[in-house]
Design a protein around this motif. Structure first.
Motif, mmCIF file in Angstrom:
data_model
loop_
_atom_site.group_PDB
_atom_site.id
_atom_site.type_symbol
_atom_site.label_atom_id
_atom_site.label_comp_id
_atom_site.label_asym_id
_atom_site.label_seq_id
_atom_site.Cartn_x
_atom_site.Cartn_y
_atom_site.Cartn_z
ATOM 1 N N SER A 23 35.070 49.475 44.942
ATOM 2 C CA SER A 23 35.508 48.367 44.093
ATOM 3 C C SER A 23 36.703 48.757 43.237
ATOM 4 O O SER A 23 37.613 47.949 43.017
ATOM 5 C CB SER A 23 34.349 47.875 43.221
ATOM 6 N N ALA A 24 36.734 49.994 42.744
ATOM 7 C CA ALA A 24 37.845 50.415 41.889
ATOM 8 C C ALA A 24 39.162 50.448 42.653
ATOM 9 O O ALA A 24 40.225 50.150 42.091
ATOM 10 C CB ALA A 24 37.555 51.788 41.291
ATOM 11 N N LEU A 25 39.122 50.783 43.926
ATOM 12 C CA LEU A 25 40.337 50.832 44.738
ATOM 13 C C LEU A 25 40.827 49.446 45.121
ATOM 14 O O LEU A 25 41.974 49.283 45.539
ATOM 15 C CB LEU A 25 40.093 51.652 46.006
ATOM 16 N N SER A 26 39.968 48.441 44.992
ATOM 17 C CA SER A 26 40.253 47.104 45.500
ATOM 18 C C SER A 26 40.763 46.170 44.403
ATOM 19 O O SER A 26 40.375 46.284 43.241
ATOM 20 C CB SER A 26 38.991 46.505 46.125
ATOM 21 N N ASP A 27 41.612 45.228 44.815
ATOM 22 C CA ASP A 27 41.965 44.124 43.924
ATOM 23 C C ASP A 27 40.824 43.118 43.862
ATOM 24 O O ASP A 27 40.589 42.492 42.830
ATOM 25 C CB ASP A 27 43.238 43.438 44.415
ATOM 26 N N GLY A 28 40.136 42.950 44.957
ATOM 27 C CA GLY A 28 38.985 42.069 45.023
ATOM 28 C C GLY A 28 38.018 42.560 46.083
ATOM 29 O O GLY A 28 38.407 43.271 47.012
ATOM 30 N N VAL A 29 36.752 42.215 45.928
ATOM 31 C CA VAL A 29 35.706 42.630 46.870
ATOM 32 C C VAL A 29 35.094 41.393 47.506
ATOM 33 O O VAL A 29 34.722 40.447 46.804
ATOM 34 C CB VAL A 29 34.618 43.460 46.150
ATOM 35 N N CYS A 48 44.670 45.465 48.076
ATOM 36 C CA CYS A 48 43.532 46.108 48.736
ATOM 37 C C CYS A 48 42.321 45.209 48.577
ATOM 38 O O CYS A 48 42.051 44.712 47.483
ATOM 39 C CB CYS A 48 43.248 47.472 48.112
ATOM 40 N N VAL A 49 41.599 45.021 49.654
ATOM 41 C CA VAL A 49 40.437 44.135 49.648
ATOM 42 C C VAL A 49 39.227 44.907 50.149
ATOM 43 O O VAL A 49 39.238 45.445 51.262
ATOM 44 C CB VAL A 49 40.668 42.897 50.533
ATOM 45 N N ARG A 65 37.506 43.386 38.682
ATOM 46 C CA ARG A 65 38.008 42.985 39.992
ATOM 47 C C ARG A 65 37.475 41.596 40.356
ATOM 48 O O ARG A 65 36.443 41.154 39.848
ATOM 49 C CB ARG A 65 37.582 43.961 41.082
ATOM 50 N N ASP A 66 38.173 40.910 41.245
ATOM 51 C CA ASP A 66 37.692 39.622 41.736
ATOM 52 C C ASP A 66 36.532 39.833 42.699
ATOM 53 O O ASP A 66 36.496 40.823 43.443
ATOM 54 C CB ASP A 66 38.811 38.870 42.462
ATOM 55 N N VAL A 67 35.595 38.904 42.696
ATOM 56 C CA VAL A 67 34.458 38.942 43.612
ATOM 57 C C VAL A 67 34.488 37.684 44.475
ATOM 58 O O VAL A 67 34.558 36.564 43.956
ATOM 59 C CB VAL A 67 33.110 39.038 42.867
ATOM 60 N N PHE A 68 34.460 37.876 45.782
ATOM 61 C CA PHE A 68 34.428 36.792 46.752
ATOM 62 C C PHE A 68 33.111 36.876 47.532
ATOM 63 O O PHE A 68 32.528 37.954 47.669
ATOM 64 C CB PHE A 68 35.583 36.897 47.748
ATOM 65 N N ALA A 69 32.676 35.753 48.070
ATOM 66 C CA ALA A 69 31.482 35.746 48.906
ATOM 67 C C ALA A 69 31.680 34.764 50.048
ATOM 68 O O ALA A 69 32.300 33.706 49.881
ATOM 69 C CB ALA A 69 30.242 35.365 48.094
ATOM 70 N N VAL A 70 31.162 35.134 51.206
ATOM 71 C CA VAL A 70 31.211 34.275 52.386
ATOM 72 C C VAL A 70 29.914 33.476 52.444
ATOM 73 O O VAL A 70 28.828 34.074 52.473
ATOM 74 C CB VAL A 70 31.386 35.106 53.665
#
Length: 398
Positions: A217-223, A111-112, A246-251
């Protein structure tokens, strides 16, 4: 019984953390309900918490359960197979979740969380749509807050690719908010799931959205933060994700762009860079080998009219300012169309285009809106099929 969980969730001034502490001590909502005030005091429960539990009437809870069942709203409680285990493990887990639709199996596919600015520009909206499409194509489930802008566009991309979406709301699951997202919300309810810790009919109050973000965020593997200012709800979600492990990603975004400063801050502080869906999903290939696959496809562009119609843009004639847009060289058939559900900026753009195809610069000038807002709203209108983009930077109503 479910009524006891609804009763506990509705205790005034109790809160999710204190409710969680009680559940950890007594085991269930029914056990808390059946424990007398004297026994609670002997167990060391504070007087303020005991006061919140003083009313033991189940009438309101029983009525709500009946109303939910009649409306097709499910009540999920910890221990149910559908209540997400990864959410139950949080100290501030919701006592109950209200759900419409089918909750995807969170243990079978990654889940993302896709979050970002409500006032995203055209670039950000298209990025969100592409990321949602690609994450679904890679085998992932998109989790989002269903706000306007980045949230809605990422959900739309995933839905168009045939992937499931979990929409986490800051209001009741039966409340359409914002209004322009009605069609997207309906599609999520049909092919995914809408969830909320707030009961049906609960209004979208501002204080409820930061609390909603911890569930995303809790439902996700990463945000993934697609586009966000430094102090924004998306950054709150990123902080929740980091605290929850959880992992944190940014564009990344253009240098100096206020809407990308939050993403730049996250990248400076160690967030993972994400420019496509595979940048995210490959991090979970080892954990979900049966679900994750490499995919780099892009969603199709908005459909354009036939070339014979496209290649004949016509500038509207000059007319007196006192005339209404419908009186200025009106476009046949457009005035009778139903444009209900549009936001006020979208209505202004549509009214401006009633006089015929118009180049972007002229449209921005005549609509009287900021350029970034016109671009972002045009993207939404294109995706809804209201507006089309013609060669030469001309825009026209479909």
């Amino acid at each position: 019984m479910i009524e006891h969980w609804l009763w506990l969730a509705d205790r005034p001034r109790l809160g999710a953390i204190r409710a969680g502490e009680l559940l950890a001590r007594f085991g269930s909502a029914e056990a808390i309900y059946q424990t007398s005030d004297e026994a609670l005091a002997r167990a060391g429960v504070k007087s303020s918490v005991r006061a919140a539990l003083a009313d033991r009437s189940l009438a309101a809870a029983q009525k709500r359960l009946a109303d939910c069942r009649a409306a097709g709203v499910r009540v999920l409680i910890p221990g149910d197979g559908e209540y997400p285990d990864r959410l139950r493990q949080q100290a501030d887990a919701p006592v109950v979740l209200y759900a419409v639709g089918r909750m995807p199996d969170l243990e079978q596919a990654p889940c993302v969380g896709l979050v970002g600015a409500r006032d995203a520009d055209g670039r950000g909206l298209e990025l969100a749509r592409r990321l949602g499409w690609q994450i679904a194509g890679c085998g992932g489930t998109v989790v989002t807050g269903m706000a306007r802008g980045i949230d809605a566009m990422s959900a739309l991309g995933a839905l168009d690719r045939g992937g499931p979406v979990i929409g986490v709301l800051g209001c009741g699951v039966d409340v359409v908010y914002p209004k322009e997202n009605a069609a997207v919300l309906a599609r999520v309810a049909e092919s995914g799931c809408l969830v909320s810790e707030y009961p049906p009919g609960a209004a979208p109050l501002a204080r409820r959205f930061p609390a909603r973000n911890r569930i995303i965020s809790a439902l996700s593997d990463g945000v993934v933060v697609v586009q966000a200012a430094e102090n924004s709800g998306a950054m709150i979600t990123a902080r929740w994700a980091a605290e929850q492990g959880r992992d944190v990603f940014a564009v990344p975004g253009p240098a100096g762009d206020p809407r990308s400063r939050g993403c730049s801050e996250l990248l400076r502080n160690g967030a993972l860079l994400a420019e496509c869906g595979w940048d995210v999903l490959r991090e979970y290939e080892y954990r979900y080998p049966a679900a994750v696959r490499e995919y780099h496809g892009r969603p199709p562009a908005a459909e354009l009219p036939a070339p014979a119609e496209r290649d004949r843009p016509v500038r509207p004639a000059s007319v007196p300012e006192k005339q209404t847009p419908a009186e200025r060289n009106p476009v046949p058939g457009v005035q009778s169309r139903d444009f209900s559900g549009l936001t006020e900026p979208q209505r202004r753009i549509v009214q401006t285009l009633l006089c015929g195809p118009m180049q972007l610069d002229a449209l921005i000038d005549r609509a009287g809106l900021p350029a970034g807002q016109v671009l972002s709203q045009l993207t939404l209108l294109e995706l809804r099929g209201v507006v089309r983009r013609d060669p030469g930077k001309f825009y026209a109503l479909n």
